[in-house]
Design an enzyme around this catalytic site. Sequence first.
Site, PDB file in Angstrom:
ATOM      1  N   ARG A  52      19.885   5.057  13.246  1.00  0.00           N
ATOM      2  CA  ARG A  52      21.219   5.021  13.841  1.00  0.00           C
ATOM      3  C   ARG A  52      21.500   3.626  14.397  1.00  0.00           C
ATOM      4  O   ARG A  52      20.596   2.823  14.623  1.00  0.00           O
ATOM      5  CB  ARG A  52      21.359   6.088  14.931  1.00  0.00           C
ATOM      6  CG  ARG A  52      20.564   5.843  16.191  1.00  0.00           C
ATOM      7  CD  ARG A  52      20.670   7.048  17.127  1.00  0.00           C
ATOM      8  NE  ARG A  52      19.956   6.799  18.390  1.00  0.00           N
ATOM      9  CZ  ARG A  52      20.554   6.385  19.495  1.00  0.00           C
ATOM     10  NH1 ARG A  52      21.849   6.190  19.507  1.00  0.00           N
ATOM     11  NH2 ARG A  52      19.851   6.183  20.594  1.00  0.00           N
ATOM     12  N   ASN A  62      17.101  -2.105  13.432  1.00  0.00           N
ATOM     13  CA  ASN A  62      16.682  -1.620  12.124  1.00  0.00           C
ATOM     14  C   ASN A  62      17.031  -2.574  10.987  1.00  0.00           C
ATOM     15  O   ASN A  62      16.420  -2.492   9.911  1.00  0.00           O
ATOM     16  CB  ASN A  62      17.307  -0.246  11.847  1.00  0.00           C
ATOM     17  CG  ASN A  62      16.762   0.814  12.779  1.00  0.00           C
ATOM     18  OD1 ASN A  62      15.563   0.952  12.943  1.00  0.00           O
ATOM     19  ND2 ASN A  62      17.659   1.576  13.403  1.00  0.00           N
ATOM     20  N   SER A 122      14.846  13.394  16.561  1.00  0.00           N
ATOM     21  CA  SER A 122      14.610  13.204  15.131  1.00  0.00           C
ATOM     22  C   SER A 122      14.770  14.519  14.390  1.00  0.00           C
ATOM     23  O   SER A 122      15.332  14.564  13.284  1.00  0.00           O
ATOM     24  CB  SER A 122      13.208  12.633  14.903  1.00  0.00           C
ATOM     25  OG  SER A 122      13.081  11.341  15.439  1.00  0.00           O
ATOM     26  N   GLN A 143       9.230   6.231   9.865  1.00  0.00           N
ATOM     27  CA  GLN A 143       9.846   5.462  10.937  1.00  0.00           C
ATOM     28  C   GLN A 143      10.278   4.091  10.432  1.00  0.00           C
ATOM     29  O   GLN A 143       9.487   3.370   9.807  1.00  0.00           O
ATOM     30  CB  GLN A 143       8.871   5.300  12.100  1.00  0.00           C
ATOM     31  CG  GLN A 143       9.456   4.573  13.284  1.00  0.00           C
ATOM     32  CD  GLN A 143       8.573   4.683  14.508  1.00  0.00           C
ATOM     33  OE1 GLN A 143       8.810   5.468  15.408  1.00  0.00           O
ATOM     34  NE2 GLN A 143       7.525   3.892  14.542  1.00  0.00           N
ATOM     35  N   ARG A 201     -21.117   4.888  30.659  1.00  0.00           N
ATOM     36  CA  ARG A 201     -20.058   4.299  29.847  1.00  0.00           C
ATOM     37  C   ARG A 201     -20.590   3.944  28.466  1.00  0.00           C
ATOM     38  O   ARG A 201     -21.563   3.189  28.346  1.00  0.00           O
ATOM     39  CB  ARG A 201     -19.509   3.038  30.512  1.00  0.00           C
ATOM     40  CG  ARG A 201     -18.703   3.275  31.779  1.00  0.00           C
ATOM     41  CD  ARG A 201     -18.270   1.955  32.391  1.00  0.00           C
ATOM     42  NE  ARG A 201     -17.394   1.200  31.501  1.00  0.00           N
ATOM     43  CZ  ARG A 201     -16.065   1.288  31.530  1.00  0.00           C
ATOM     44  NH1 ARG A 201     -15.471   2.094  32.391  1.00  0.00           N
ATOM     45  NH2 ARG A 201     -15.339   0.567  30.709  1.00  0.00           N
TER      46      ARG A 201
END
Length: 337
Positions: A52, A62, A122, A143, A201
């Site tokens: 859009r 876009n 979407s 996308q 860790r």
Amino acid sequence: MDSMEKGAATSVSNPRGRPSRGRPPKLQRNSRGGQGRGVEKPPHMAALILARGGSKGIPLKNIKHLAGVPLIGWVLRAALDSGVFQSVWVSTDHDEIENVAKQFGAQVHRRSSEVSKDSSTSLDAIVEFLNFHNEVDIVGNIQATSPCLHPADLQKVAEMIREEGYDSVFSVVRRHQFRWSEIQKGVREVTEPLNLNPAKRPRRQDWDGELYENGSFYFAKRHLIEMGYLQGGKMAYYEMRAEYSVDIDVDIDWPIAEQRVLSIDGCLTNGHIYVSGDQKEIISYDVKDAIGISLLKKSGIEGEVNLRKGLFKADTLFLETGLQNGSQRARQASSCR
């Protein structure tokens, strides 16, 4: 979200993910789209890019040029070059975006104002598209802001849908990030680890990391979408390489993405590497990337560009690189555009 493959075994195994709302349904097979007996033609798979004109972060992002090509052009080329779609569409409400989409060979669905609002999802836009296109059985929602998407990614996902019977497949990326709970005044005054034991860790190489949606694409069958889901049924993820998981959301991402698509191992190559008679490695580029080749040369990347007619296809440009560590570079080149 309107806006390389790490290996087939990795991308297909251990499917997981959650739908946008609620628990994904367990779907029953029906005859639509080749699932029943006696169906002669293959299901119609359509690529759909939502674009859009009312982007808040970057106006008309876009179609803003990235490395000399409109942003949406990168994914349109990937969709068309993959050869897996019976049709490639752009859903837009903007004249300029429509013109660019048609220049790159896409068909255009002019979306209504009802699904062009800031609050529109979407899924809203995809459902509207399907209401106008009864011929479509499978939607590949790609996308517009993922310029490093490779046709091979789309080919593998199409195979997962058509040959392996998945109802939905979405893209993910692996991250090695430790997560901690958020501190909130009056609610939680200290943080706590969410995915690690601080006393033990792990080293990066000893930890597989976690999978996150990267939003590059969502493939789903019509009956799933009509139930209000993009993820559900027999569901799988497709893992993309982190270096090709590029999403243009804010201006700071733009120069990063441009560097990525202009790199030798980036989005410009067509995924082939050759070795000449004198053992020099040659990476090939489609002539549609002539703009990119020019930008590479302006960026100071050394290399001789030759059009080798007779020996190779006449529509391919070859960049002589004189690279070392050929086997490793070949593996990288095979997964970049």
